[in-house]
Design a protein around this motif. Structure first.
Motif, PDB file in Angstrom:
ATOM      1  N   ALA A 105       1.208 -19.942 -18.629  1.00 31.25           N
ATOM      2  CA  ALA A 105       0.802 -18.717 -17.334  1.00 31.25           C
ATOM      3  C   ALA A 105      -0.465 -18.815 -16.864  1.00 31.25           C
ATOM      4  CB  ALA A 105       1.716 -17.958 -17.598  1.00 31.25           C
ATOM      5  N   LEU A 106      -1.081 -19.106 -17.904  1.00 36.40           N
ATOM      6  CA  LEU A 106      -2.645 -19.018 -18.089  1.00 36.40           C
ATOM      7  C   LEU A 106      -3.450 -20.117 -16.840  1.00 36.40           C
ATOM      8  CD1 LEU A 106      -3.806 -16.667 -20.679  1.00 36.40           C
ATOM      9  CD2 LEU A 106      -3.653 -16.019 -18.398  1.00 36.40           C
ATOM     10  N   LEU A 107      -2.588 -21.337 -17.646  1.00 34.97           N
ATOM     11  CA  LEU A 107      -2.672 -22.469 -17.190  1.00 34.97           C
ATOM     12  C   LEU A 107      -3.297 -22.954 -15.610  1.00 34.97           C
ATOM     13  CD1 LEU A 107      -1.236 -24.433 -20.134  1.00 34.97           C
ATOM     14  CD2 LEU A 107      -2.836 -24.099 -19.813  1.00 34.97           C
ATOM     15  N   PRO A 108      -2.507 -22.584 -14.932  1.00 35.70           N
ATOM     16  CA  PRO A 108      -2.893 -22.788 -13.396  1.00 35.70           C
ATOM     17  C   PRO A 108      -3.721 -21.770 -13.528  1.00 35.70           C
ATOM     18  CG  PRO A 108      -0.159 -22.688 -13.733  1.00 35.70           C
ATOM     19  CD  PRO A 108      -0.802 -21.991 -15.440  1.00 35.70           C
ATOM     20  N   ALA A 109      -3.709 -20.666 -13.599  1.00 30.95           N
ATOM     21  CA  ALA A 109      -5.231 -19.750 -13.342  1.00 30.95           C
ATOM     22  C   ALA A 109      -6.321 -20.334 -14.018  1.00 30.95           C
ATOM     23  CB  ALA A 109      -4.634 -18.540 -14.476  1.00 30.95           C
ATOM     24  N   LEU A 110      -6.622 -21.028 -14.921  1.00 30.26           N
ATOM     25  CA  LEU A 110      -7.767 -22.018 -15.360  1.00 30.26           C
ATOM     26  C   LEU A 110      -7.728 -23.166 -14.874  1.00 30.26           C
ATOM     27  CD1 LEU A 110      -9.951 -21.837 -17.693  1.00 30.26           C
ATOM     28  CD2 LEU A 110      -7.955 -23.365 -18.773  1.00 30.26           C
ATOM     29  N   ALA A 111      -6.963 -23.865 -14.229  1.00 24.54           N
ATOM     30  CA  ALA A 111      -7.228 -24.719 -12.995  1.00 24.54           C
ATOM     31  C   ALA A 111      -7.475 -24.634 -12.241  1.00 24.54           C
ATOM     32  CB  ALA A 111      -5.896 -25.326 -12.909  1.00 24.54           C
ATOM     33  N   PHE A 112      -7.216 -23.190 -11.494  1.00 22.92           N
ATOM     34  CA  PHE A 112      -8.058 -22.732 -10.231  1.00 22.92           C
ATOM     35  C   PHE A 112      -9.045 -22.423 -10.318  1.00 22.92           C
ATOM     36  CE2 PHE A 112      -9.641 -19.210  -7.452  1.00 22.92           C
ATOM     37  CZ  PHE A 112      -8.984 -19.848  -6.071  1.00 22.92           C
ATOM     38  N   VAL A 113      -9.507 -22.165 -11.819  1.00 25.95           N
ATOM     39  CA  VAL A 113     -10.587 -21.581 -11.728  1.00 25.95           C
ATOM     40  C   VAL A 113     -12.027 -22.856 -11.850  1.00 25.95           C
ATOM     41  CG1 VAL A 113     -12.368 -20.432 -13.324  1.00 25.95           C
ATOM     42  CG2 VAL A 113     -10.431 -19.391 -12.818  1.00 25.95           C
ATOM     43  N   LEU A 114     -11.618 -23.533 -12.754  1.00 24.53           N
ATOM     44  CA  LEU A 114     -12.259 -25.371 -12.836  1.00 24.53           C
ATOM     45  C   LEU A 114     -12.270 -26.058 -11.224  1.00 24.53           C
ATOM     46  CD1 LEU A 114     -10.831 -26.334 -16.332  1.00 24.53           C
ATOM     47  CD2 LEU A 114     -12.913 -25.847 -16.216  1.00 24.53           C
ATOM     48  N   ILE A 115     -10.697 -26.128 -10.719  1.00 24.53           N
ATOM     49  CA  ILE A 115     -10.417 -26.511  -9.442  1.00 24.53           C
ATOM     50  C   ILE A 115     -11.683 -26.543  -8.160  1.00 24.53           C
ATOM     51  CG2 ILE A 115      -9.665 -27.761  -6.986  1.00 24.53           C
ATOM     52  CD1 ILE A 115      -7.254 -27.704  -9.537  1.00 24.53           C
ATOM     53  N   THR A 116     -12.159 -24.572  -8.329  1.00 24.13           N
ATOM     54  CA  THR A 116     -12.740 -24.124  -7.793  1.00 24.13           C
ATOM     55  C   THR A 116     -14.404 -23.799  -8.092  1.00 24.13           C
ATOM     56  OG1 THR A 116     -11.129 -22.718  -6.594  1.00 24.13           O
ATOM     57  CG2 THR A 116     -13.102 -21.471  -6.342  1.00 24.13           C
ATOM     58  N   ASP A 117     -14.719 -24.510  -8.813  1.00 27.34           N
ATOM     59  CA  ASP A 117     -16.008 -24.158  -9.232  1.00 27.34           C
ATOM     60  C   ASP A 117     -16.093 -25.308  -9.515  1.00 27.34           C
ATOM     61  OD1 ASP A 117     -18.240 -22.662 -10.861  1.00 27.34           O
ATOM     62  OD2 ASP A 117     -18.201 -23.739 -12.634  1.00 27.34           O
ATOM     63  N   ARG A 118     -15.294 -26.707  -9.478  1.00 25.22           N
ATOM     64  CA  ARG A 118     -16.295 -28.031  -9.510  1.00 25.22           C
ATOM     65  C   ARG A 118     -16.170 -28.479  -8.422  1.00 25.22           C
ATOM     66  NH1 ARG A 118     -18.845 -26.460 -12.965  1.00 25.22           N
ATOM     67  NH2 ARG A 118     -18.340 -26.866 -15.489  1.00 25.22           N
ATOM     68  N   TRP A 119     -15.235 -28.362  -7.245  1.00 24.95           N
ATOM     69  CA  TRP A 119     -14.634 -28.815  -6.090  1.00 24.95           C
ATOM     70  C   TRP A 119     -15.214 -28.088  -4.609  1.00 24.95           C
ATOM     71  CZ3 TRP A 119     -10.031 -29.609  -2.631  1.00 24.95           C
ATOM     72  CH2 TRP A 119      -9.886 -30.790  -1.939  1.00 24.95           C
ATOM     73  N   TYR A 120     -14.247 -26.916  -4.574  1.00 25.97           N
ATOM     74  CA  TYR A 120     -14.452 -26.072  -3.195  1.00 25.97           C
ATOM     75  C   TYR A 120     -15.999 -25.731  -3.609  1.00 25.97           C
ATOM     76  CZ  TYR A 120      -9.380 -25.461  -2.590  1.00 25.97           C
ATOM     77  OH  TYR A 120      -7.902 -26.385  -1.995  1.00 25.97           O
ATOM     78  N   ILE A 121     -16.694 -24.977  -4.440  1.00 25.44           N
ATOM     79  CA  ILE A 121     -17.909 -24.014  -3.875  1.00 25.44           C
ATOM     80  C   ILE A 121     -18.812 -25.397  -4.159  1.00 25.44           C
ATOM     81  CG2 ILE A 121     -19.226 -22.643  -5.806  1.00 25.44           C
ATOM     82  CD1 ILE A 121     -17.133 -21.131  -6.703  1.00 25.44           C
ATOM     83  N   PRO A 122     -18.768 -26.205  -4.987  1.00 27.65           N
ATOM     84  CA  PRO A 122     -19.928 -27.662  -4.682  1.00 27.65           C
ATOM     85  C   PRO A 122     -20.129 -28.267  -3.250  1.00 27.65           C
ATOM     86  CG  PRO A 122     -19.489 -27.446  -6.631  1.00 27.65           C
ATOM     87  CD  PRO A 122     -18.259 -26.992  -5.956  1.00 27.65           C
ATOM     88  N   PHE A 123     -18.827 -27.808  -2.403  1.00 28.06           N
ATOM     89  CA  PHE A 123     -18.635 -28.724  -1.189  1.00 28.06           C
ATOM     90  C   PHE A 123     -19.358 -27.289  -0.345  1.00 28.06           C
ATOM     91  CE2 PHE A 123     -15.969 -28.437   2.494  1.00 28.06           C
ATOM     92  CZ  PHE A 123     -17.249 -29.594   3.156  1.00 28.06           C
ATOM     93  N   GLU A 124     -18.727 -26.212  -0.300  1.00 26.25           N
ATOM     94  CA  GLU A 124     -19.062 -25.148   0.630  1.00 26.25           C
ATOM     95  C   GLU A 124     -20.897 -24.871   0.343  1.00 26.25           C
ATOM     96  OE1 GLU A 124     -16.986 -21.500  -0.264  1.00 26.25           O
ATOM     97  OE2 GLU A 124     -15.274 -22.235   0.000  1.00 26.25           O
ATOM     98  N   GLU A 125     -20.999 -24.504  -0.797  1.00 25.63           N
ATOM     99  CA  GLU A 125     -22.778 -24.109  -1.447  1.00 25.63           C
ATOM    100  C   GLU A 125     -23.627 -25.681  -0.411  1.00 25.63           C
ATOM    101  OE1 GLU A 125     -23.119 -23.445  -5.432  1.00 25.63           O
ATOM    102  OE2 GLU A 125     -22.887 -21.196  -4.927  1.00 25.63           O
ATOM    103  N   ALA A 126     -23.191 -26.586  -0.580  1.00 24.72           N
ATOM    104  CA  ALA A 126     -23.733 -27.714  -0.172  1.00 24.72           C
ATOM    105  C   ALA A 126     -24.071 -27.530   1.247  1.00 24.72           C
ATOM    106  CB  ALA A 126     -23.522 -29.454   0.149  1.00 24.72           C
ATOM    107  N   ARG A 127     -22.529 -27.336   1.937  1.00 20.20           N
ATOM    108  CA  ARG A 127     -22.950 -27.029   3.340  1.00 20.20           C
ATOM    109  C   ARG A 127     -24.052 -25.846   3.714  1.00 20.20           C
ATOM    110  NH1 ARG A 127     -17.385 -28.861   6.297  1.00 20.20           N
ATOM    111  NH2 ARG A 127     -18.551 -29.575   8.406  1.00 20.20           N
ATOM    112  N   MET A 128     -23.576 -24.524   2.930  1.00 16.97           N
ATOM    113  CA  MET A 128     -24.713 -23.180   3.320  1.00 16.97           C
ATOM    114  C   MET A 128     -25.623 -23.740   3.174  1.00 16.97           C
ATOM    115  SD  MET A 128     -22.540 -20.598   3.949  1.00 16.97           S
ATOM    116  CE  MET A 128     -23.552 -19.138   3.882  1.00 16.97           C
ATOM    117  N   SER A 129     -26.257 -24.437   2.389  1.00 17.17           N
ATOM    118  CA  SER A 129     -27.778 -24.734   2.283  1.00 17.17           C
ATOM    119  C   SER A 129     -28.335 -25.173   3.352  1.00 17.17           C
ATOM    120  CB  SER A 129     -27.885 -25.347   0.604  1.00 17.17           C
ATOM    121  OG  SER A 129     -29.612 -26.030   0.129  1.00 17.17           O
ATOM    122  N   ALA A 130     -27.324 -26.528   3.241  1.00 13.94           N
ATOM    123  CA  ALA A 130     -27.741 -27.420   4.945  1.00 13.94           C
ATOM    124  C   ALA A 130     -27.666 -26.356   6.020  1.00 13.94           C
ATOM    125  CB  ALA A 130     -26.726 -28.643   5.074  1.00 13.94           C
ATOM    126  N   GLN A 131     -26.839 -25.684   6.341  1.00 15.34           N
ATOM    127  CA  GLN A 131     -27.202 -24.791   7.779  1.00 15.34           C
ATOM    128  C   GLN A 131     -28.252 -23.774   7.511  1.00 15.34           C
ATOM    129  OE1 GLN A 131     -24.755 -25.292  10.360  1.00 15.34           O
ATOM    130  NE2 GLN A 131     -24.896 -23.124  11.211  1.00 15.34           N
TER     131      GLN A 131
END
Length: 147
Positions: A105-131
């Motif tokens: 059951a730890l695998l989905p938790a790890l998957a979330f951290v990896l997806i978030t760290d590599r996809w959501y966060i960079p997307f949001e940080e680029a928009r925050m920096s631009a804004q």
């Protein structure tokens, strides 16, 4: 994939976690009653997004990952983490994994951290920096991504 908002991903991963724990309960993480320690990160994880949601309503900014940010928020939980909602979601998944008792059951938790760290966060940080430019870049330098 703008339909895959983080809460939807968390829900999908919680379902996957339950299926995996049911199919492969061994090896176990924590024996009874120690698995109940999972309530601690689970409840903390629920509290963080709720706190941020209230803060965002107070300052009148949107919470949607894929919309442009309205206001830069650097107080409250954002003093400790640039991503307290994602941290909360990760804690929810960790808590659920511990409660399930199955190591798999730890695998989905790890998957979330990896997806978030590599996809959501960079997307949001680029928009925050631009804004918000230098103000956001300064905040980013002094505040950790997760903890």
């Amino acid at each position: 994939m703008t339909w895959l908002l983080p809460p939807i991903l968390v829900l999908i991963l919680l379902i996957l976690m339950a299926v995996l724990a049911r199919l492969w309960p061994e090896p176990g993480l924590l024996s009874d009653p120690w698995h109940l320690l999972g309530l601690v990160p689970l409840l903390a994880g629920i509290a963080l997004p709720l706190m941020v949601s209230r803060l965002f309503r107070r300052v009148r900014t949107n919470i949607n990952t894929f919309r442009d940010p309205d206001v830069m928020v650097a107080d409250g939980p954002f003093r400790i983490s640039r991503n307290p909602i994602y941290l909360g979601f990760a804690l929810i998944l960790l808590g659920a994994a511990l409660l399930s008792g199955a190591a798999v059951a730890l695998l989905p938790a790890l998957a979330f951290v990896l997806i978030t760290d590599r996809w959501y966060i960079p997307f949001e940080e680029a928009r925050m920096s631009a804004q918000f430019g230098a103000a956001y870049d300064d905040y980013r330098r002094r505040t950790r991504r997760w903890l």
